[in-house]
Design a protein around this motif. Sequence first.
Motif, PDB file in Angstrom:
ATOM      1  N   ALA A 280       0.891  -1.218   0.189  1.00 12.15           N
ATOM      2  CA  ALA A 280       0.105  -0.306   0.008  1.00 12.15           C
ATOM      3  C   ALA A 280       0.677   1.234   0.208  1.00 12.15           C
ATOM      4  N   PHE A 281       1.631   1.239   1.017  1.00 14.67           N
ATOM      5  CA  PHE A 281       2.836   2.627   0.426  1.00 14.67           C
ATOM      6  C   PHE A 281       3.470   2.635  -0.591  1.00 14.67           C
ATOM      7  N   LYS A 282       4.223   1.703  -1.553  1.00 22.17           N
ATOM      8  CA  LYS A 282       4.681   1.360  -2.410  1.00 22.17           C
ATOM      9  C   LYS A 282       3.684   2.194  -3.324  1.00 22.17           C
ATOM     10  N   ALA A 283       2.152   1.424  -3.373  1.00 21.81           N
ATOM     11  CA  ALA A 283       1.031   1.848  -4.998  1.00 21.81           C
ATOM     12  C   ALA A 283       0.933   4.059  -3.993  1.00 21.81           C
ATOM     13  N   ARG A 284       1.402   4.057  -3.333  1.00 24.67           N
ATOM     14  CA  ARG A 284       0.792   5.479  -2.817  1.00 24.67           C
ATOM     15  C   ARG A 284       1.903   6.243  -3.458  1.00 24.67           C
ATOM     16  N   ALA A 285       3.346   5.855  -3.271  1.00 25.46           N
ATOM     17  CA  ALA A 285       3.900   6.408  -3.576  1.00 25.46           C
ATOM     18  C   ALA A 285       4.422   6.618  -5.334  1.00 25.46           C
ATOM     19  N   GLU A 286       3.897   5.651  -5.498  1.00 16.85           N
ATOM     20  CA  GLU A 286       3.557   5.633  -7.489  1.00 16.85           C
ATOM     21  C   GLU A 286       3.167   6.931  -7.717  1.00 16.85           C
ATOM     22  N   THR A 287       1.967   7.084  -6.990  1.00 15.15           N
ATOM     23  CA  THR A 287       0.394   8.221  -6.970  1.00 15.15           C
ATOM     24  C   THR A 287       1.179   9.508  -6.729  1.00 15.15           C
ATOM     25  N   ILE A 288       2.329  10.107  -6.063  1.00 16.45           N
ATOM     26  CA  ILE A 288       3.084  11.092  -6.543  1.00 16.45           C
ATOM     27  C   ILE A 288       4.213  10.905  -6.971  1.00 16.45           C
ATOM     28  N   ASP A 289       4.428   9.774  -7.807  1.00 22.33           N
ATOM     29  CA  ASP A 289       6.043   9.661  -8.541  1.00 22.33           C
ATOM     30  C   ASP A 289       7.176   9.542  -6.987  1.00 22.33           C
ATOM     31  N   GLY A 290       6.754   9.216  -6.294  1.00 24.45           N
ATOM     32  CA  GLY A 290       7.811   9.091  -4.963  1.00 24.45           C
ATOM     33  C   GLY A 290       8.882   7.748  -5.677  1.00 24.45           C
ATOM     34  N   ILE A 291      10.046   8.413  -5.165  1.00 29.60           N
ATOM     35  CA  ILE A 291      11.143   7.540  -5.384  1.00 29.60           C
ATOM     36  C   ILE A 291      11.608   7.086  -3.959  1.00 29.60           C
ATOM     37  N   ALA A 292      11.878   5.450  -3.711  1.00 33.35           N
ATOM     38  CA  ALA A 292      12.340   4.939  -1.743  1.00 33.35           C
ATOM     39  C   ALA A 292      13.204   5.783  -1.673  1.00 33.35           C
ATOM     40  N   MET A 293      13.857   6.056  -0.664  1.00 31.82           N
ATOM     41  CA  MET A 293      15.138   6.493  -0.567  1.00 31.82           C
ATOM     42  C   MET A 293      15.380   5.463   0.577  1.00 31.82           C
TER      43      MET A 293
END
Length: 323
Positions: A280-293
């Motif tokens: 769910a975290f990854k899916a939400r991050a994709e909606t704002i073009d977030g890159i995991a760091m």
Amino acid sequence: MRVKFLSVLALVCLQALAPAVKAQAFPQKPIKLIVPFAPGGSTDMVARLLAERMSPILGQSVVVENRAGVGGVLGADAVAKASPDGYTLLMGTVSTHGASPAVYKKIPYDAAKDFEPITNVMSVPSVLTVHPKLPVKNLQEFVALAKASPGKYSYGSPGNGSLGHANVENLLQLAGIKLLHVPYKGGGPALNDALAGQIDALTDNLPSTLPHIQAGRLRPLALLSPQRSKLLPDLPTYKESGYPDLDEGGWFGLLAPAKTPRAVVLRLNEAAHQAMQDPAFKARAETIDGIAMANTPEQFGDQIKRALARYQRIAKSANIQID
């Protein structure tokens, strides 16, 4: 003597086990995560997403509290002065640990010494946009337009000394152009005037401007990120547009007050990384073009040092200094 020796040995063993026991026992109560900006922005969005996923992992609530003001300084200072026990954390950004320390003459905390880095969480690109009334389709055309009429065109920022201010000033130096700076009290008012055509250009985090770009109310010119956005695949980065020094977007990371026990820092690092693996975290991050760091406390500390050095250089060359 044998009994005394065994007693001493037992005490030494207990002391050696203390950090591990403390880490296992942490946390025993809810954790406060301070966001140094107003609700609804990118920092707030990332913090709430992380807090929601970390809470069940830690077995305690992670409660987000917004303390906005002075480019993130007020909220960051509150955490710097909090008890170093892991129960008050900061969602730090390139503003609190880069731009603000560089541009403010007097700042109540030391970004490098008053915090324990835990982990970076996410990088989100920022984007330079213009009102559609401007006859430009890309960054090169915008630079040419500005060069032809120095000082005629304007850009808005969330305020003097803000990250948006520093990033545009960096572009102006590199491109050799002059724009009129219009500072606002926050990103929201600046965005509203950009949409109304009261200012010509604006740089902001992509999640805040994406709906307006998609609706045609703002025209994107360049992305501040090391790579193109999956959400706007046709939009070139600054580097691709001829400005290789502009290649790092904004990031959001977790910090604790200095002298927080190492075992607690590592427990929070582990919990944050586990939360970031949640689908769910990854899916939400994709909606704002977030890159995991996700990284180690030491690696995040190095990122902070690089951000401080970069924005000190920009502030000095652009003569950005605020009392």
